[in-house]
Design an enzyme around this catalytic site. Structure first.
Site, PDB file in Angstrom:
ATOM      1  N   LYS A  38       0.855  -1.196   0.000  1.00 18.45           N
ATOM      2  CA  LYS A  38       0.000   0.000   0.000  1.00 18.45           C
ATOM      3  C   LYS A  38       0.888   1.243   0.000  1.00 18.45           C
ATOM      4  O   LYS A  38       2.109   1.124   0.049  1.00 18.45           O
ATOM      5  CB  LYS A  38      -0.899  -0.032   1.227  1.00 18.45           C
ATOM      6  CG  LYS A  38      -0.117  -0.020   2.526  1.00 18.45           C
ATOM      7  CD  LYS A  38      -0.995  -0.394   3.706  1.00 18.45           C
ATOM      8  CE  LYS A  38      -0.218  -0.189   4.982  1.00 18.45           C
ATOM      9  NZ  LYS A  38      -0.444  -1.292   5.932  1.00 18.45           N
ATOM     10  N   TYR A 274      13.723  31.715   2.396  1.00 20.79           N
ATOM     11  CA  TYR A 274      12.540  32.336   3.024  1.00 20.79           C
ATOM     12  C   TYR A 274      12.744  32.560   4.522  1.00 20.79           C
ATOM     13  O   TYR A 274      13.299  31.709   5.216  1.00 20.79           O
ATOM     14  CB  TYR A 274      11.337  31.402   2.894  1.00 20.79           C
ATOM     15  CG  TYR A 274      10.752  31.285   1.513  1.00 20.79           C
ATOM     16  CD1 TYR A 274      10.404  32.409   0.760  1.00 20.79           C
ATOM     17  CD2 TYR A 274      10.507  30.029   0.967  1.00 20.79           C
ATOM     18  CE1 TYR A 274       9.844  32.273  -0.498  1.00 20.79           C
ATOM     19  CE2 TYR A 274       9.941  29.887  -0.291  1.00 20.79           C
ATOM     20  CZ  TYR A 274       9.613  31.032  -1.014  1.00 20.79           C
ATOM     21  OH  TYR A 274       9.048  30.896  -2.261  1.00 20.79           O
TER      22      TYR A 274
HETATM   23  C1  LIG Z   1       0.431  -2.096   6.434  1.00 16.78           C
HETATM   24  C2  LIG Z   1      -0.027  -3.334   7.044  1.00 16.78           C
HETATM   25  C3  LIG Z   1       0.871  -4.348   7.366  1.00 16.78           C
HETATM   26  C4  LIG Z   1       2.369  -4.209   7.240  1.00 16.78           C
HETATM   27  O1  LIG Z   1       2.898  -3.526   8.352  1.00 16.78           O
HETATM   28  P1  LIG Z   1       4.461  -3.330   8.523  1.00 16.78           P
HETATM   29  O2  LIG Z   1       4.629  -2.803   9.895  1.00 16.78           O
HETATM   30  O3  LIG Z   1       4.894  -2.368   7.474  1.00 16.78           O
HETATM   31  O4  LIG Z   1       5.081  -4.667   8.328  1.00 16.78           O
HETATM   32  C5  LIG Z   1       0.336  -5.531   7.854  1.00 16.78           C
HETATM   33  N1  LIG Z   1      -0.999  -5.678   8.048  1.00 16.78           N
HETATM   34  C6  LIG Z   1      -1.877  -4.699   7.754  1.00 16.78           C
HETATM   35  C7  LIG Z   1      -3.324  -4.921   7.996  1.00 16.78           C
HETATM   36  C8  LIG Z   1      -1.432  -3.497   7.261  1.00 16.78           C
HETATM   37  O5  LIG Z   1      -2.308  -2.533   6.975  1.00 16.78           O
END
Ligand SMILES: *Cc1c(COP(=O)(O)O)cnc(C)c1O
Length: 381
Positions: A38, A274
């Site tokens: 994601k 700035y």
């Molecule tokens: C993003 C996510 C993960 C991964 O988490 P990390 O700490 O980056 O390993 C696992 N499970 C769910 C439901 C997530 O949203």
């Protein structure tokens, strides 16, 4: 390296695949893996990550939105997609169209999906999220009983998986709360089994859990940050080392570069940028980089961070602008316009990581990586 661009991000394919391999080895052969990609593949580029992960054995991509799923499918991902975020009611047919396995934490959505599947004469594989103490998504036992009624009503819905997410596993070396959540998870899974629902994928483990806690693996693990070569936190790293873990299991795969577009000599006692927040004490050479907070260099790095040029540290002077950053190259001889500055990455014996940036602006490496602008070209090397 694509020299047409002034700013670019390189993703080291071999490093990603090595991280996946090391994490798979840790999980063992009986445990499947969902690669969390994601947030534009944690800033690495979703299409690029999809292409790289196609050459790995991971069974699932874990994505947040249907928009992301669209990108992954367009990039040729034909394996499974676990959707961990929500879906707009108007977009529910994406589950069928993109062949998604949604995480379900809402009764109304579950019923709508059941109805849609019945109408369309198809089945859908779903993952039921259980509330175990994070209080973010998930069914409590009471809600679960209502969900079970709907599941019985709609055999079109196959409960492929059951999941939860830990609240306090990366922030502390004390894992009491994670153990409590694990107990809750087991209890709710047993409750489902009592009602005849036995999903074959039970999953709870994010990176920190995978790195530290065998008890969390069950049938599938869902690492994110670790795939990209980063530790979820210092505490995770300390715990891992205390338990005798190997050092070289993870390696960062992303480098971020920008090319100098201008070099100017500024007299002593002059202001830079700035707000006149920086004043030169001597005659200085300032290089201008065409990259700023829009691209993902946090504005809190104003007068604080540095970049690497010719293997040396060039301190940031004045405030970070929207698309520009000024750095001091007075002490670095031979710098020319269009030379490359390393914002994240290695240059000779110096290294800047997302953790370096996170330390500078008091946040976590996750935020630094995921906020790198999606419009910067990603180049897989
Ligand atoms: C993003 C996510 C993960 C991964 O988490 P990390 O700490 O980056 O390993 C696992 N499970 C769910 C439901 C997530 O949203």
């Amino acid at each position: 390296m694509d020299m047409k661009n002034l700013n670019w991000i390189e993703i080291d394919r071999k490093t990603i695949l090595a991280n996946v391999r090391n994490l798979s080895r840790l999980a063992g052969t009986k445990v499947a893996m969902a690669a969390a990609a994601k947030a534009n593949g944690y800033g690495h580029g979703l299409a690029e990550m999809t292409a790289i992960l196609k050459d790995s054995p991971v069974q699932y991509l874990a994505l947040h939105s249907t928009l992301e799923a669209e990108v992954a499918r367009a990039a040729g991902w034909e394996r499974k997609i676990l959707l961990v975020g929500g879906i707009a009611p108007e977009d529910i047919d994406a589950v069928i169209r993109l062949d998604l396995e949604p995480t379900i934490f809402d009764i109304g959505f579950m019923e709508n999906l059941g109805r849609l599947c019945r109408r369309s004469k198809v089945t859908a594989r779903i993952h039921v999220k259980l509330e175990t103490g994070t209080n973010r998504q998930g069914f409590t036992q009471k809600e679960l009983d209502r969900a079970i009624v709907i599941l019985k009503k709609y055999p079109e819905l196959t409960v492929e998986g059951v999941s939860t997410h830990f609240a306090n596993i990366e922030d502390t070396t004390d894992h009491t709360y994670a153990r409590h959540q694990l107990d809750q998870f087991r209890k709710l899974v047993a409750h489902l089994a009592d009602k005849g629902i036995v999903p074959h994928l039970r999953h709870t483990a994010c990176s920190a859990a995978l790195l530290l806690f065998k008890d969390t693996y069950f049938d599938l693990v869902r690492p994110g940050i670790a795939l990209y070569g980063y530790w979820p936190s210092k505490e995770t790293y300390v715990s891992y080392k205390l338990e005798g873990g190997k050092n070289s299991i993870l390696k960062p795969a992303l480098s971020f570069y920008s090319r100098i577009t201008q070099i100017k000599t500024v007299e002593a006692d002059s202001f830079v940028g700035y707000g006149c927040t920086y004043r030169t004490s001597t005659r200085s050479k300032i290089a201008i980089l065409p990259v700023g907070y829009y691209e993902g260099i946090d504005r809190r790095l104003s007068n604080l961070g540095y970049v690497l040029i010719k293997g040396k540290r060039a301190p940031i002077r004045g405030r970070i602008c929207m698309n520009l950053t000024m750095v001091d190259i007075t002490d670095i001889p031979g710098v020319k316009v269009y030379d490359t500055a390393t914002i994240i990455g290695t240059d000779k014996s110096e290294q800047i990581t997302a953790d370096t940036h996170a330390g500078w602006c008091q946040t976590i490496n996750y935020e630094i990586l995921s906020r790198l602008s999606p419009l910067i070209p990603r180049i897989v090397v």
